[in-house]
Structure formats: C-alpha cells, structure tokens
Design a protein around this motif. Sequence first.
Motif, PDB file in Angstrom:
ATOM      1  N   ASP A 151       6.115  43.099-126.087  1.00  0.00           N
ATOM      2  CA  ASP A 151       5.756  42.683-127.443  1.00  0.00           C
ATOM      3  C   ASP A 151       6.248  43.777-128.381  1.00  0.00           C
ATOM      4  O   ASP A 151       5.507  44.711-128.718  1.00  0.00           O
ATOM      5  N   GLY A 152       7.505  43.678-128.772  1.00  0.00           N
ATOM      6  CA  GLY A 152       8.090  44.716-129.595  1.00  0.00           C
ATOM      7  C   GLY A 152       8.012  44.399-131.074  1.00  0.00           C
ATOM      8  O   GLY A 152       7.496  43.355-131.494  1.00  0.00           O
ATOM      9  N   GLU A 153       8.540  45.301-131.874  1.00  0.00           N
ATOM     10  CA  GLU A 153       8.585  45.085-133.314  1.00  0.00           C
ATOM     11  C   GLU A 153       9.594  44.014-133.684  1.00  0.00           C
ATOM     12  O   GLU A 153       9.463  43.343-134.714  1.00  0.00           O
ATOM     13  N   HIS A 154      10.614  43.832-132.811  1.00  0.00           N
ATOM     14  CA  HIS A 154      11.700  42.918-133.132  1.00  0.00           C
ATOM     15  C   HIS A 154      11.878  41.799-132.114  1.00  0.00           C
ATOM     16  O   HIS A 154      12.402  40.737-132.449  1.00  0.00           O
ATOM     17  N   PHE A 155      11.489  42.043-130.864  1.00  0.00           N
ATOM     18  CA  PHE A 155      11.693  41.054-129.813  1.00  0.00           C
ATOM     19  C   PHE A 155      10.438  40.930-128.951  1.00  0.00           C
ATOM     20  O   PHE A 155       9.741  41.913-128.704  1.00  0.00           O
ATOM     21  N   THR A 156      10.209  39.705-128.508  1.00  0.00           N
ATOM     22  CA  THR A 156       9.123  39.408-127.580  1.00  0.00           C
ATOM     23  C   THR A 156       9.721  38.780-126.335  1.00  0.00           C
ATOM     24  O   THR A 156      10.569  37.881-126.431  1.00  0.00           O
ATOM     25  N   ALA A 157       9.289  39.227-125.171  1.00  0.00           N
ATOM     26  CA  ALA A 157       9.774  38.665-123.913  1.00  0.00           C
ATOM     27  C   ALA A 157       8.680  38.795-122.864  1.00  0.00           C
ATOM     28  O   ALA A 157       8.230  39.908-122.566  1.00  0.00           O
ATOM     29  N   HIS A 158       8.246  37.670-122.347  1.00  0.00           N
ATOM     30  CA  HIS A 158       7.273  37.633-121.249  1.00  0.00           C
ATOM     31  C   HIS A 158       7.849  36.668-120.216  1.00  0.00           C
ATOM     32  O   HIS A 158       7.617  35.457-120.302  1.00  0.00           O
ATOM     33  N   ASP A 159       8.600  37.217-119.275  1.00  0.00           N
ATOM     34  CA  ASP A 159       9.337  36.323-118.387  1.00  0.00           C
ATOM     35  C   ASP A 159       9.884  37.101-117.208  1.00  0.00           C
ATOM     36  O   ASP A 159       9.850  38.334-117.172  1.00  0.00           O
TER      37      ASP A 159
ATOM     38  N   GLY B 128      17.184  35.955-141.040  1.00  0.00           N
ATOM     39  CA  GLY B 128      16.344  35.892-142.231  1.00  0.00           C
ATOM     40  C   GLY B 128      16.058  37.235-142.854  1.00  0.00           C
ATOM     41  O   GLY B 128      15.783  37.325-144.049  1.00  0.00           O
ATOM     42  N   ARG B 129      16.132  38.286-142.059  1.00  0.00           N
ATOM     43  CA  ARG B 129      15.919  39.634-142.571  1.00  0.00           C
ATOM     44  C   ARG B 129      16.554  40.622-141.591  1.00  0.00           C
ATOM     45  O   ARG B 129      16.682  40.331-140.393  1.00  0.00           O
ATOM     46  N   PRO B 130      16.942  41.795-142.070  1.00  0.00           N
ATOM     47  CA  PRO B 130      17.521  42.790-141.169  1.00  0.00           C
ATOM     48  C   PRO B 130      16.448  43.432-140.306  1.00  0.00           C
ATOM     49  O   PRO B 130      15.249  43.378-140.611  1.00  0.00           O
ATOM     50  N   TYR B 131      16.884  44.030-139.206  1.00  0.00           N
ATOM     51  CA  TYR B 131      15.952  44.773-138.367  1.00  0.00           C
ATOM     52  C   TYR B 131      15.385  45.949-139.161  1.00  0.00           C
ATOM     53  O   TYR B 131      16.128  46.668-139.837  1.00  0.00           O
ATOM     54  N   ALA B 132      14.091  46.137-139.050  1.00  0.00           N
ATOM     55  CA  ALA B 132      13.466  47.262-139.750  1.00  0.00           C
ATOM     56  C   ALA B 132      14.008  48.586-139.231  1.00  0.00           C
ATOM     57  O   ALA B 132      14.154  49.558-139.977  1.00  0.00           O
ATOM     58  N   SER B 133      14.302  48.636-137.941  1.00  0.00           N
ATOM     59  CA  SER B 133      14.918  49.815-137.322  1.00  0.00           C
ATOM     60  C   SER B 133      16.010  49.345-136.376  1.00  0.00           C
ATOM     61  O   SER B 133      15.725  48.642-135.401  1.00  0.00           O
ATOM     62  N   GLN B 134      17.249  49.734-136.679  1.00  0.00           N
ATOM     63  CA  GLN B 134      18.357  49.335-135.811  1.00  0.00           C
ATOM     64  C   GLN B 134      18.186  49.912-134.409  1.00  0.00           C
ATOM     65  O   GLN B 134      18.397  49.221-133.407  1.00  0.00           O
ATOM     66  N   LEU B 135      17.779  51.157-134.333  1.00  0.00           N
ATOM     67  CA  LEU B 135      17.640  51.816-133.036  1.00  0.00           C
ATOM     68  C   LEU B 135      16.520  51.190-132.213  1.00  0.00           C
ATOM     69  O   LEU B 135      16.671  50.970-131.007  1.00  0.00           O
ATOM     70  N   GLN B 136      15.394  50.900-132.852  1.00  0.00           N
ATOM     71  CA  GLN B 136      14.282  50.298-132.125  1.00  0.00           C
ATOM     72  C   GLN B 136      14.625  48.898-131.653  1.00  0.00           C
ATOM     73  O   GLN B 136      14.251  48.489-130.544  1.00  0.00           O
ATOM     74  N   ALA B 137      15.362  48.144-132.470  1.00  0.00           N
ATOM     75  CA  ALA B 137      15.772  46.794-132.072  1.00  0.00           C
ATOM     76  C   ALA B 137      16.656  46.847-130.835  1.00  0.00           C
ATOM     77  O   ALA B 137      16.477  46.066-129.890  1.00  0.00           O
TER      78      ALA B 137
END
Length: 320
Positions: A135-143, A106-115
């Motif tokens: 809890d990142g700017e681009h990905f969330t993972a709690h597992d 739906g939209r590009p990553y705001a920062s390629q490096l951070q993603a």
Amino acid sequence: MPSLSVLLPMMPARHEQILSYAALVQWTDALRLWQGQALSLDAHHSFVFAAGAGFKVPMGTGVSLMPLRHPHDAAVHARSVAVASGHPFVAGIGPGGIDFQRNIAGRPYASQLQAVREYVAAMRGLLDGEEVDLDGEHFTAHDVLPPLPTPPVEIGVGVLRPGMARLAGEIADVAITWLTPASYLRDVIVPAMEEGAKQAGRPVPRLVAMVPMFVAQPDRDQTRIVLQSNAGHLMLPHYVDMLERSGIEIDPQQPVETVKRLVSGGAFLTGTPEELGEQIGEFHAAGVDEVVMNLTGVASSYGPQAALAEIETILSQGAP
C-alpha cells in the motif's frame, strides 16, 4: 569484452518490421535488441512476435513508461517475453515526464523516486513468486503470480540524474540512460550508482547507455538527423537539466547551435565508423557495460533499411 546492442529505431506500425532487426541481432555479435516506449504497437507484443517467427534473441525495453501500466501487468508482460524468447529479459521502466504523468494519471507523482521504488518493489516481488502486500503512496498491489518456469527478468530503471542513479544502485538490476555523454556518466552517474549500491549492501547494477549516433557523410544534414532523433527529448525539462549538468546548453531558439553543442559535448556521436568505434570506447571506459546503438535519426531521415545497413557497418567496422 565490451557489448554493443541495437535499438529498434522506429515505432513499428506492423509487427513484421521488427524482424530484420531481430535477425541482425541473431546473426551478428550484437548482444540484445531494445525498444523504447511504443505508442502504436506494444513493444512486448512485437518481441513475442519476433520470437514466434524464430528470432529468439535477448531483448529489453528502454524504457516502458510507468503511468501506462500497473506493476502487475508490467511483470506479466516482461515474463511473457522471457518465456517466448528463451532469454533473460530486461524490463526497463521509468516514470516519464511530469506532463505525461498528468495527462495519463490525472496528476504527477508526488515523488518520482518513491514512485519508482514502489513500482520496482511490486514488480520484483511478483516476478520472484512472492505474495506482494504493498500500500504505497503511488501504487497498490496485493497479489501473487502463479509459478512459471522462465528465464530471469531483470528490472531496469531509466536514469538521467544523480538521485535516480542512487536509487538504481540501491534497487535495480540495470540502470538505463539516454542521450547522456560519457563524461557525465563517468563523473556523475556511476559514482551515484556506486553510492546507492554501497548503502544497500549490494553489487552495482549494470549500466546500459542508449547512445544516438550516425555515420557522417558529405551529403547528410547533421541538424536534421539529430533533431529527428531527439527533438522531443530536448523539450522535456528533465532532459534539459541533465544535459546542462553535463555542460551542454540547450536553446530551443537556436537549433543549429544546440545540435553542435550536443555533438561536441558527446551526447550525440558522429564520424566515420572507426571514429564512432573510438567514441563508443569512451562509454565503455566511463563504466558502461552495454552501449545501445540508437539510429533513430537515420531511420526517420532516410528510412529503416538505411538505419539497418548503418548498424551493420558500425558493428563490422567501428566496434571497439
């Protein structure tokens, strides 16, 4: 001793199509079987199919595109191949182009490096058996993944330009390049990787170069083979930028001249098997640990069996 590996030179429509290439790796000195992003059949599934058929060889993805798969799913798929093959697996990942990110997410990553940083952190933690709390700017993972005895999974990052090379040096096990001339790797990518590794206080990752090539023959159309292999990449801004940084001008309105520049600039190799061996040697001299023979242009122009035979020829006659 320099390493040569094999790229599956097509997107298979049936899992059986991978078997002859897996057999080639098993029965020759080739180190690993690689596959790029597959759009028909999932590459991990094809790898597991080959392993189940008895061809348990080292394998890697170069690269899987991040918008298509959450880091948890990427970790599970990578670990599954390692278990099936019995060998360490290289899970190469990359963000893909801006338009691809927009079309899928739906939209590009705001920062390629951070993603990429977040994605690798989540994958690495899960594969190491850690409880991931991201809890990142681009990905969330709690597992956390359940423990499973498995060969190691190495995380590779697709690298074209200095910023991503520095990040790979900082966080990746492997840096993976595509269509990058040996001189550009030597002068730009390797120093950036070394800088990133030094800043992080860790060893420099291995460098893997996916190198398009074909054996020159009088009746072959060089322009056709090169464009069959990389026409799509030559339309992507990040590839055009990388090639122009390496001194190769890309002009979509002049395909014949563009192909000549790709060949003369060392981004696409051609010649006799012996000449190809010398050119492959330049990549090893530039700091590449593993050269992956990319015969997609031959497979697209003349069929997968022609590409398979050509890989065997290069391995037997042209390997440095």
